[in-house]
Design a protein around this motif. Structure first.
Motif: not given
Ligand SMILES: Nc1ncnc2c1ncn2[C@@H]1O[C@H](COP(=O)(O)OP(=O)(O)O)[C@@H](O)[C@H]1O
Ligand SMILES: [Mg+2]
Lengths: 309, 382
Positions: A13-20, A37-43, A83-85
């Motif tokens: 999790s990040f501050k307010n997102v459960q990413a995985v 998966g689409p953008n934001g899926a947690g890949k 890396l992604q970028e």
């Molecule tokens: N360092 C971070 N801080 C806060 N939120 C993050 C961070 N990295 C990713 N997220 C959030 O976690 C979720 C998954 O992100 P990410 O793993 O980059 O997805 P994907 O690669 O599938 O597009 C997104 O909602 C993203 O905004």
């Protein structure tokens, strides 16, 4: 056989997102796996945890039986990644950049020359990294990932933002690798063609979870219906006649698009009876397309969204 | 291949890569090397001394190799018009006189009674701007005629010492001015070591800190640490490259000052080099520490300013810090930039060698290593 990568119930999790949110998966030696998966899926979050760049909040990750803790140096030598970028040092040439990274693995000029050929950057070997095109930069990133002949290759969106030609060049490099080396690959993407074209095994991710996984066969033919008929009507308001429980065809109607979809297993037998059905209802088609089912259709049928939305 | 041969190779390649990156960016070279030289030229020529209401005068009480010399005229003046004061650093007798004038505001004169050798040191450090010598009741003024602060002090002093005398106009004629243009006593001699120290600080803080933060924000660090690269080598390579750049930069500045202003290094060159490295290590360490965590260049900007600005003001780069309140001097002297500037000055113009700068050298090394270690500990690579 023991999987080469083993991910067990991983959360992040990040501050307010459960990413995985609790992902488990296995990758076997030599297997090409797509995380689709689409953008934001947690890949990205997931692969970066596998790469040892991020630490899971919960759960375990083993690479060839070893966890990152205490084995970082050893694992870094087994893994190649992009890396992604990534930006490189601006005013270093392609060759100098590769030589720098080669030095980290104790590799010399010979390997650098091989890589330059492999990723097709011979013409650009003396160009500064900052002056490369998107596709060239991605190939440089791929070249760096391949320097140490990695047993495990982890590529985060290696073709995002590239035009079809540049994308195909990267695909060809990877297909070549699949043929000649026993490398295991995890690749993230939101292009279903990429997953279909390159990978033996596809894991579809959505909102931090695994939605569905399997070989292409399993994902596309799981319900026996692997073909799709899409049609539009001359008079869209007649659509109601085609729907309902007593209709022999399970038609999905998308009112926004004015489009109907029908999953079938055999065009040869099912199209004629579909036409009979339309004739019987006195409905005229405006357009009709027949195609095979794609991973996008699988994703859409489960989430109501499209992969590239 | 074994580990021992591998490790230096990583370091060598990192150093080479970072060097190339710098030398291929002409703008970086300009701001790093040409700019400080232009600044020394501008300041050296223009001599923009700040108008100061404090004037400190050294009254020479004996001549080398001779008995203590009587200074009856000055002693009478001290007794009549001034109040004794505490001298900040040592036991030097000290007298103060404040004048309130309608047009000029408040002017405070401080007189330090001292011997010639000490007076020269004070002059070189910018602590006093003028030397006053009394010979057979005739006053001799010694100062750099090109230094406007000294000139102003001289004029005010003459007026003060002849105040109320009917023959005051005439008596000025009896005062002997002895121009001090000896290398080592001019403002430019004070300025160049200051500029050198400032250059080291700025180059470390901006070049290193900012460079690291930028590399972090571009995810370059993240990519590099996903290899078997040894992390401390990366930071060491950055520091080594920066020290080498500073060496070139300062070398050119000194060469320029030598050619244009005939500046000489009067102390030990080797001591200067060791001290220079110590200063670089100190600011390199601070830079690593400052940039250990943030990936945001704006925050980095602020952090660097917080470190750099106070020292620019306090540490006596352009003007002596002895005009600050006495209680603050011991603290100001401990600032790394003050240590560096004072040390370089003492080697350049007071002829200091290893023995005199041993302490500040150790202090700077210790600061650098301490901050580097702390920075490495909290360093964020992602
Ligand atoms: N360092 C971070 N801080 C806060 N939120 C993050 C961070 N990295 C990713 N997220 C959030 O976690 C979720 C998954 O992100 P990410 O793993 O980059 O997805 P994907 O690669 O599938 O597009 C997104 O909602 C993203 O905004
Ligand atoms: Mg991503």
């Amino acid at each position: 056989m023991e999987p080469i990568i083993k991910v067990k119930e991983v959360h992040k999790s990040f501050k307010n997102v459960q990413a995985v949110k609790g992902i488990s998966l296995n990758v076997h030696a030599g297997q090409f796996t797509a995380l689709l998966g689409p953008n934001g899926a947690g890949k990205t979050t997931l692969v970066e945890m596998i790469e040892g760049i991020q630490k899971p909040d919960q759960g375990e990750i083993f690479i060839m039986g070893k966890s990152w803790k205490g084995h970082a140096d050893e694992l870094h030598r087994l893994i190649g990644l992009s890396l992604q970028e990534t930006h490189f040092i601006d005013k270093l040439t392609v060759r100098e950049t590769l030589r720098l990274f080669a030095a980290f693995y104790d590799l010399g000029r010979k390997r650098v020359a091989e890589i330059i050929d492999l990723v097709g950057l011979a013409e650009k070997r003396d160009a500064y990294a900052v002056n490369l095109s998107g596709g060239q930069r991605q190939r440089l990133a791929l070249g760096i990932a391949l320097l140490n002949n990695p047993k495990i290759l982890l590529l985060d969106e290696p073709t995002t933002g590239l035009d079809p030609n540049a994308r195909r060049e990267i695909w060809n490099i990877l297909l070549q690798l699949k043929e000649h080396a026993r490398t295991s690959l995890i690749l993230t993407t939101h292009y279903m063609e990429e997953a279909e074209h390159l990978c033996d095994y596809v894991i579809i991710m959505h909102q931090g979870r695994i939605l569905k996984e399997g070989t292409l066969e399993q994902l596309l033919n799981g319900d026996g219906a692997e073909k799709i008929i899409e049609f539009t009507l001359e008079k869209p308001n007649q659509a109601a006649d085609l729907l309902g429980s007593r209709v022999p065809f399970p038609i999905q109607w998308e009112p926004d698009l004015g489009r109907g979809t029908l999953l079938v297993s055999h065009f040869e037998t099912q199209i004629p009876s579909f036409f009979d059905f339309l004739k019987q209802k006195n409905v005229r088609l405006k357009n009709l397309e027949c195609r095979r089912k794609t991973l996008d259709d699988v994703f859409t049928s489960m989430t109501g969204r499209r992969l590239d939305e | 291949m074994n580990k021992n041969t591998l490790l230096p190779r990583q370091l060598i390649h990192l150093i080479a890569a970072l060097f190339k990156d710098i030398f291929r960016q002409p703008a970086v070279l300009f701001w790093g090397i040409v700019f400080p030289i232009l600044m020394s030229l501008g300041l050296g020529v223009a001599f923009t001394q700040k108008p100061d209401v404090f004037h400190t005068v050294a009254v020479i009480k004996n001549e080398e190799g001779r008995q203590a010399q009587a200074t009856p005229r000055m002693d009478a003046f001290f007794a009549a018009q001034t109040a004794p004061c505490e001298s900040s650093a040592d036991q030097t007798p000290c007298f103060k006189l404040s004048l309130q004038e309608e047009q000029l505001g408040r002017t405070t004169f401080t007189f330090l009674k001292t011997d010639r050798a000490q007076a020269m040191v004070l002059l070189k450090r910018g602590r006093v701007s003028i030397l006053l010598e009394e010979k057979e009741e005739v006053l001799k003024y010694q100062f750099d005629p090109l230094n406007p602060d000294s000139q102003l002090t001289y004029l005010k002093l003459v007026r003060l010492l002849n105040r109320g005398k009917p023959d005051s106009v005439d008596s000025i004629g009896h005062n002997d001015i002895q121009p001090l243009t000896v290398t080592g006593t001019r403002y430019i001699d004070f300025l160049v070591p200051g500029l050198m120290s400032m250059g080291i600080m700025m180059s470390c803080m901006w070049g290193l800190s900012y460079g690291m933060i930028e590399k972090r924000s571009k995810k370059l660090l993240r990519r590099m640490v996903a290899t078997p690269m040894k992390k401390s080598y990366f930071l060491m390579a950055l520091m080594i490259v920066r020290i080498a750049m500073n060496f070139i930069e300062s070398g050119l500045l000194v060469l320029f000052a030598y050619l244009v202003f005939h500046i000489r290094i009067q102390g030990e060159i080797l001591a200067l080099i060791v001290f220079f490295v110590a200063g670089n290590i100190a600011f390199g360490g601070i830079a690593v520490f400052i940039s250990a965590r943030t990936a945001n260049t704006e925050i980095g900007n602020g952090l660097i300013n917080v470190v750099v600005m106070p020292m620019m003001v306090l540490s006596g780069v352009f003007f002596s810090y002895h005009n600050f309140p006495d209680w603050s001097i011991p603290y100001i002297q401990k600032l790394p930039l003050s240590l560096l500037a004072d040390g370089i000055r003492s080697i350049f113009i007071e002829g200091a060698g290893f023995s005199q700068i041993a302490m500040p050298t150790l202090l700077l090394f210790a600061m650098g290593i301490g901050f580097f270690a702390a920075g490495l500990k909290i360093f964020k690579w992602h």
